[in-house]
Every structure is written in structure tokens, then in C-alpha cells.
Design an enzyme around this catalytic site. Structure first.
Site, mmCIF file in Angstrom:
data_model
loop_
_atom_site.group_PDB
_atom_site.id
_atom_site.type_symbol
_atom_site.label_atom_id
_atom_site.label_comp_id
_atom_site.label_asym_id
_atom_site.label_seq_id
_atom_site.Cartn_x
_atom_site.Cartn_y
_atom_site.Cartn_z
ATOM 1 N N CYS A 96 0.905 -1.132 0.000
ATOM 2 C CA CYS A 96 0.000 0.000 0.000
ATOM 3 C C CYS A 96 0.949 1.188 0.000
ATOM 4 O O CYS A 96 1.971 1.170 0.687
ATOM 5 C CB CYS A 96 -0.847 -0.001 1.269
ATOM 6 S SG CYS A 96 -2.027 1.336 1.283
ATOM 7 N N ASN A 200 -9.580 3.626 2.954
ATOM 8 C CA ASN A 200 -8.970 4.959 2.928
ATOM 9 C C ASN A 200 -8.230 5.241 1.616
ATOM 10 O O ASN A 200 -7.463 6.176 1.532
ATOM 11 C CB ASN A 200 -8.034 5.134 4.135
ATOM 12 C CG ASN A 200 -6.920 4.102 4.139
ATOM 13 O OD1 ASN A 200 -6.884 3.208 3.285
ATOM 14 N ND2 ASN A 200 -6.006 4.217 5.076
ATOM 15 N N GLU A 204 -6.643 12.156 -5.028
ATOM 16 C CA GLU A 204 -7.002 13.507 -4.607
ATOM 17 C C GLU A 204 -6.272 14.545 -5.462
ATOM 18 O O GLU A 204 -5.065 14.465 -5.657
ATOM 19 C CB GLU A 204 -6.658 13.710 -3.119
ATOM 20 C CG GLU A 204 -7.204 15.000 -2.538
ATOM 21 C CD GLU A 204 -7.236 14.992 -1.002
ATOM 22 O OE1 GLU A 204 -8.229 14.528 -0.426
ATOM 23 O OE2 GLU A 204 -6.247 15.439 -0.400
ATOM 24 N N MET A 374 -9.412 12.829 4.467
ATOM 25 C CA MET A 374 -10.224 13.535 3.489
ATOM 26 C C MET A 374 -10.544 14.951 3.982
ATOM 27 O O MET A 374 -11.026 15.122 5.094
ATOM 28 C CB MET A 374 -11.517 12.748 3.277
ATOM 29 C CG MET A 374 -12.341 13.252 2.145
ATOM 30 S SD MET A 374 -13.614 12.057 1.696
ATOM 31 C CE MET A 374 -14.343 11.706 3.268
ATOM 32 N N SER A 378 -2.261 17.454 3.113
ATOM 33 C CA SER A 378 -1.261 16.400 2.995
ATOM 34 C C SER A 378 0.103 17.084 2.993
ATOM 35 O O SER A 378 0.184 18.303 2.837
ATOM 36 C CB SER A 378 -1.448 15.618 1.696
ATOM 37 O OG SER A 378 -2.682 14.934 1.707
ATOM 38 N N HIS A 397 3.358 7.754 8.049
ATOM 39 C CA HIS A 397 2.726 7.460 6.751
ATOM 40 C C HIS A 397 1.386 8.159 6.550
ATOM 41 O O HIS A 397 0.784 8.036 5.498
ATOM 42 C CB HIS A 397 2.576 5.954 6.550
ATOM 43 C CG HIS A 397 1.309 5.372 7.116
ATOM 44 N ND1 HIS A 397 0.913 5.543 8.417
ATOM 45 C CD2 HIS A 397 0.340 4.632 6.535
ATOM 46 C CE1 HIS A 397 -0.236 4.914 8.623
ATOM 47 N NE2 HIS A 397 -0.608 4.355 7.501
ATOM 48 N N GLY A 398 0.882 8.857 7.546
ATOM 49 C CA GLY A 398 -0.408 9.526 7.364
ATOM 50 C C GLY A 398 -0.855 10.154 8.652
ATOM 51 O O GLY A 398 -0.042 10.412 9.554
ATOM 52 N N ALA A 399 -2.157 10.379 8.745
ATOM 53 C CA ALA A 399 -2.682 11.030 9.933
ATOM 54 C C ALA A 399 -2.853 10.012 11.054
ATOM 55 O O ALA A 399 -2.641 10.319 12.226
ATOM 56 C CB ALA A 399 -4.008 11.693 9.616
ATOM 57 N N GLY A 400 -3.241 8.790 10.703
ATOM 58 C CA GLY A 400 -3.499 7.783 11.729
ATOM 59 C C GLY A 400 -4.914 7.907 12.245
ATOM 60 O O GLY A 400 -5.384 8.989 12.591
#
Lengths: 474, 140
Positions: A96, A200, A204, A374, A378, A397-400
Site C-alpha cells: 500500500c 482509505n 485527490e 479527506m 497532505s 505514513h499519514g494522519a493515523g
């Protein structure tokens, strides 16, 4: 028992739990730590620390949350000779990852046609459950995809050869062994190449809102007001089935190797064992499928832009895997060592002058792509030396996720959410209403807080902030 | 006790708890639970059967493998599941049919793409006088 080491680090000592062979280390500030302590994340970081042959520490990034076996946001490196590989330590969605495309168009221009652009993207890129892909494959062709990854896709006309240089491992893991991928996994993958999936995953359309490091931004081809596109997806059913298959194979084989784990999802085998090598070959094949998938979706994005805005290249800025195990060289206790780095919801974050970086980035470092939730921002970060010293060259790797899907769903309806995002100037196309509300921005931690901890701890540096214009979701 | 299932909350994903007076009944309910997560059950008619045979080293693994099998039918063969009929079972093996129908766009209201069935906190519990309870978590 858990020790705070300065403002951004929490140490889990070996005394936290019987059987830990290494310490745990969590990167977080006080606020994120409170969220992390609310579920089983700390326990899972400690559980990972019991795996045989680990080196360094069992690490968790500031976006960490409870997962299966490993926490999401976990990093663990195993000694190549005496360590283990865990299928659960990579996760179901093998490779991913995230890809960023930089367009030559301005936000002003794109906003004028954002509705037809999203309609077109939503029409051309299959998303949501039960959708067939843009490319149907015979079994023989699928093996070529598993062998060659993004290189296969480019050969078929889904992109240009320049793209390949801007993908982690050039979009092809050479350790691939398609013969170790089961027929069942191949059946699941055969018609899913060129699909986004749900959950998820998204495409975008964003604009560059702010630069923090103009030099690195310039190298990455980013400037304020420019439109970029972020693609977040993975290896689809093929990768999920590879993990499912090898969880069972590893559980069975563990008896033979005398390995006991505290959570069945942590099933693992020696890296050098037959089962370990088979898994790594199959995992690399699934990773190649994911690289090809993001390459084909890139082609769909380019076609949509071309039909609405005419000629103009969308360059690949970079493409990173955030669920993967990679054999890498790292300094451990003053010695260079070959280790297998499990990144489960963590991004490689290599500094400047690292091998394998595109020449254009060699003086700045590897782009680290952090998708927000969303409707939120980013980030593009860049890898650092500090990450090499402390996290085996890894970052967040992201917001969590902060709230369960159910809790998120209870708080908002799809219509309310679409209207709220619309008022913020963000258009949404979604395959499923429940999918939208489960992924509402409130379901996640504040991505800016996550990225700030990463930067303050020094394990990556901020380069640019991206804000959404429109999004398509499964 | 009436057999049944409910969907459980998990910080990252989703779980199923099911129950019945026998293991087969509870497992059938777990399959119905999984089916309801994938597709709105009101839109599915069980017009076709797929034979299914699963074995595993223990009953927890059997739950994971059975649900994985249903997921495979859905994801690889586009067979929309609704329920499970068990024809024979033991602690470590099970035969039966998954009842459902081939996916038709427009007819079936899709809900979520389930990636996999996990071993995280999977359990099969016998409660005296109450029956068998199964818990399993899915990766979404």
C-alpha cells in the site's frame, strides 16, 4: 514504567513485558501520546519487541494506532542471519503506498473545471468494492506484472520511462518470485489491476499551499499554487491473499522452528528459512503488482487531465511503499549490518546522497509523501540522516485513525459531510456513502500535529503542504 | 438462544461477534455477518450454492479460514454471499455451501471492500447454558 525521553520520544523498557528482547520507542508529543495510549498500540509495540532476532528498537511513528499483530505505524528491523520475517509485520495490503504527480496547471485553472475533472476520474478509475480493473490479464501476463511491476505497465503504454526513476526501487522489486504467489491470490488479482479499492484509498487533486523548504521543493518540481495529484492504493486482493496464505504457512512452520509468538497475527519464520524466502518472493511480487497498479491509475489521471486541460505533463514526483519489508544496510551498535526492515504503515525516509535516489534528488533526499485524511492537508517531507540513525530510515505514513469507523459514521451523514467539504471548496465523489462517512476527517488524528512531531524529532523535514481541491474515493 | 451476530467496533477496522447453540450455527451467523459488511443483505437472493470445504489446526483458525474462503468467493469470483449452510463439521474441519448469487451491478448494494480476515483476537468460546460465541476481526 514508560519513560519520556524529551518532548518527542517515549521509551518502553524491556521490563514492560516478559519476553521483550529489545526496547520499544514511540515518537509522539503529549497530545498524540494520549491518543496512542487509548487502545492496544503500546501493547502491540511491546509484542513486536518479543520477536526473535530484532535489532535496535521496536519503533512506532506519531501516527501509530492499533492494528493487527503489529501496530499501524510500526517499524521493526530483523538481523538477516538470525532474525525473522513476519507476514503480519507487512500487513494485508502489501505495498500500500502513495504516489504524487506534479501538474503544470494552476489551482485557479483547475478549479474552474473541477466537477468535470472529478466526474471523469470517477468514471475512468474503478473504485469501491467488487469493481473490475482497467486492465484484464491472462495468467501468463499477470506473472509478467508480478515480475516487472511498473516497468511492465510502462511497456504496455501506461506511462513513460522517466516515471520509473521516480518510484521507490524504480517500481520493481528484483527479489520477486511470482511462482510463490498462490493461484488463489492470482485469481483475486487478475481482474483488479487498475482499481483503487475502498477504505482509505483515494485519488485527490490538490494544490501546493505552502513551502517550508524551497530548495527541496524546487528539486521535487513543486511551487505554490500548482496543482498536484496524490494517489493512495496498494496491491488489492492479490496482496491481501498473499498475506492470508502466508499467515497460515508461517503459523504451521513456526512449530518446526520452535518459535512462539504472543499474538497469532505476529506469525513469523526465520528470514533464511524456505518459508521465509518464499514469503519474501511472494511479497515482492505483490509489491510489484501495487507499483503497476499505481502506474496504471497514473495513466487514467493523465488522460483525464489531458481531455480537460490539453497537453502538459503530469510528472511523477515520487512513489513510496508504506507496507513493506525491505533488506537494507543500517548502522547497528556502530557496525554496518544487513537487516530486514518491516514498515507497517511507515514510509522510507532516506537522506540526501542515499543510493537509489534519482539524480535530481541526490542533494536533497528522498521525498516522503504523507496523505492527510479527506478534507485536510497532505504533506511532502524529505528524509534525514537522523532517520537513518534512529528509525532505520523511516518516518510516518499519514494522519493515523483516531476513531473507529462506527464512531465516525454515527457522527455525520454522507450528505452533511459532502456539503461541509463543499463549503471548504473541496469536491467529493465516492462509490459508497458509508465509505465516505467512515473516512470523515474527524475520524483521524491531526495530520499537521503528526508531521510536526516527525519534524521536531528530526526523522524527516517538511518541504510542502498540499490542500485538497477534489477527491475520488472507493 | 436465537442464533445471531453483531458488528463490533475496532479503532482501525471492524469485527463480528456471532453466536448459536452449536459451532456450526455460530459460524453460519459469522458468515452472515461478513456478508452484511460486504453487501446490503436485503439486495441478495440466495439462488446459487458454492460448495466449500475447509480444515484448520484448531477452531479459531477454522473460523479465519472459513471467512477467508467466503471473502475469496466474493473477491475472486464475484459471488455475493448471503449465508452458510453447514453439512458436516468437527473442531478442525467443515463442509457446507455458501448461498448467494453472482454479482450484478445495479442489483447489489455494495458496502465495503474487506481486505482480509485477521487472527487478531479471534476466539471461539463456549458459555455454559448459552451456546457458542465467535469473535473475528476484519481488515478493511
Amino acid at each position: 514504567m514508560i519513560r519520556r525521553l524529551g518532548p518527542y520520544r517515549y521509551l518502553i523498557p524491556k521490563s514492560f513485558m516478559h519476553g521483550m528482547t529489545v526496547e520499544g520507542l514511540v515518537f509522539a508529543d503529549d497530545v498524540l501520546m494520549k491518543a496512542i495510549e487509548q487502545d492496544l498500540t503500546m501493547q502491540q509495540i511491546a509484542n513486536v519487541a518479543t520477536l526473535p532476532g530484532l535489532v535496535g528498537r521496536s519503533l512506532a511513528m506519531p501516527d501509530a494506532h492499533q492494528g493487527y499483530g503489529f501496530a499501524i505505524g510500526g517499524v521493526a528491523a530483523a538481523d538477516m542471519e538470525r532474525g525473522v520475517v513476519s507476514a503480519g509485520g507487512v500487513g494485508f495490503d502489501i505495498n500500500c503506498g502513495v504516489r504524487l504527480l506534479a501538474s503544470p496547471f494552476s489551482a485557479e485553472d483547475v478549479r474552474k473545471k473541477v466537477d468535470p475533472l472529478l466526474d471523469r476520474l470517477f468514471r475512468d478509475i474503478p473504485c469501491g468494492a467488487g469493481k473490475r480493473g482497467m486492465v484484464g490479464l491472462t495468467v501468463g501476463e499477470l506473472d509478467n506484472v508480478l515480475e516487472e511491476g511498473a516497468h511492465w505497465a510502462v511497456r504496455q503504454g501506461f506511462g513513460i520511462s522517466r516515471d520509473l526513476g521516480f518510484i521507490e526501487e524504480t517500481g520493481r522489486l528484483r527479489s520477486t518470485d511470482p511462482s510463490k504467489v498462490s493461484d488463489r491470490a492470482k485469481q483475486r488479482g487478475r481482474e483488479q489491476l487498475g482499481t483503487l479499492g475502498s477504505g482509505n484509498h483515494f485519488v485527490e487533486v490538490q494544490q501546493v499551499a505552502e513551502l517550508f523548504d524551497p530548495v527541496a521543493a524546487k528539486a521535487f518540481g513543486l511551487c505554490p499554487g500548482q496543482v498536484v495529484v496524490l494517489i493512495h492504493t496498494g496491491s488489492r486482493g492479490l496482496g491481501h491473499q498473499v498475506c492470508t496464505d502466508y499467515l497460515d504457512i508461517m503459523q504451521e512452520a513456526m512449530k518446526k522452528y520452535g518459535i512462539h509468538v504472543v499474538d497469532r497475527q505476529l506469525a513469523c519464520v526465520p528470514i533464511r528459512s524456505k518459508e521465509g524466502q518464499d514469503y519474501l518472493g511472494a511479497m515482492a511480487a505483490a509489491a510489484n503488482f501495487a507499483f503497476a497498479n499505481r502506474q496504471i491509475i497514473t495513466h487514467g489521471v493523465r488522460s483525464a487531465f489531458k481531455s480537460l486541460f490539453g497537453e502538459g505533463n503530469l510528472n511523477v514526483v515520487y512513489d513510496v511503499a508504506h507496507n513493506i519489508a525491505k533488506e537494507e544496510t543500517h548502522e547497528v551498535d556502530g557496525e554496518l549490518k544487513r537487516v530486514l526492515v518491516h514498515r507497517k504503515g511507515a514510509t522510507r525516509a532516506f537522506p540526501k546522497h542515499s543510493a537509489g535516489l534519482p539524480e535530481e534528488y541526490s542533494e536533497v533526499g528522498q521525498p516522503v509523501l504523507i496523505p492527510g485524511s479527506m478534507g485536510t492537508s497532505s504533506y511532502v517531507l524529505v528524509g534525514t540522516e537522523k532517520a537513518m540513525e534512529e528509525t532505520f530510515g523511516s518516518s510516518c505514513h499519514g494522519a493515523g485513525r483516531a476513531k473507529s469507523r462506527h464512531a465516525a459514521k454515527k457522527e455525520t451523514t454522507a450528505e452533511e459531510l459532502i456539503e461541509r467539504l463543499n463549503q471548504k471548496g473541496i469536491k467529493v465523489r465516492g462509490a459508497s456513502k458509508s465509505g465516505l462517512t467512515e473516512e470523515s476527517p474527524e475520524a483521524y488524528k491531526d495530520v499537521s500535529a503528526v508531521v510536526d512531531v516527525v519534524e521536531n524529532a528530526g526523522i524527516a523535514r517538511k518541504v510542502a503542504k498540499l490542500i485538497p481541491i477534489g477527491v475520488i474515493k472507493g | 438462544m436465537e442464533p445471531g451476530y453483531r458488528i463490533l467496533d475496532h479503532p482501525a477496522d471492524i469485527g463480528i461477534e456471532s453466536w448459536g447453540s452449536t459451532f456450526a450455527e455460530a459460524l453460519s451467523m459469522a458468515v452472515s455477518g461478513l456478508a452484511s459488511i460486504l453487501v446490503d443483505p436485503a439486495t441478495v437472493e440466495p439462488t446459487e450454492q458454492k460448495f466449500i470445504s475447509v480444515s484448520a489446526p484448531d477452531s479459531e483458525a477454522l473460523v479465519v479460514r472459513m471467512l477467508s474462503e467466503v471473502l475469496f468467493l466474493f473477491d475472486a469470483q464475484l459471488f455475493v454471499p448471503k449465508s452458510l449452510t453447514v453439512t458436516s463439521d468437527s473442531v478442525t474441519s467443515l463442509q457446507g455451501t455458501v448461498n448467494g448469487e453472482p454479482l450484478r451491478e445495479g442489483k447489489h448494494r455494495m458496502r465495503m471492500d474487506v481486505k482480509a480476515v485477521t487472527y487478531h483476537q479471534v476466539s471461539v468460546r463456549r458459555q455454559a447454558g448459552a451456546g457458542i460465541f465467535i469473535t473475528a476481526y476484519l481488515d478493511i
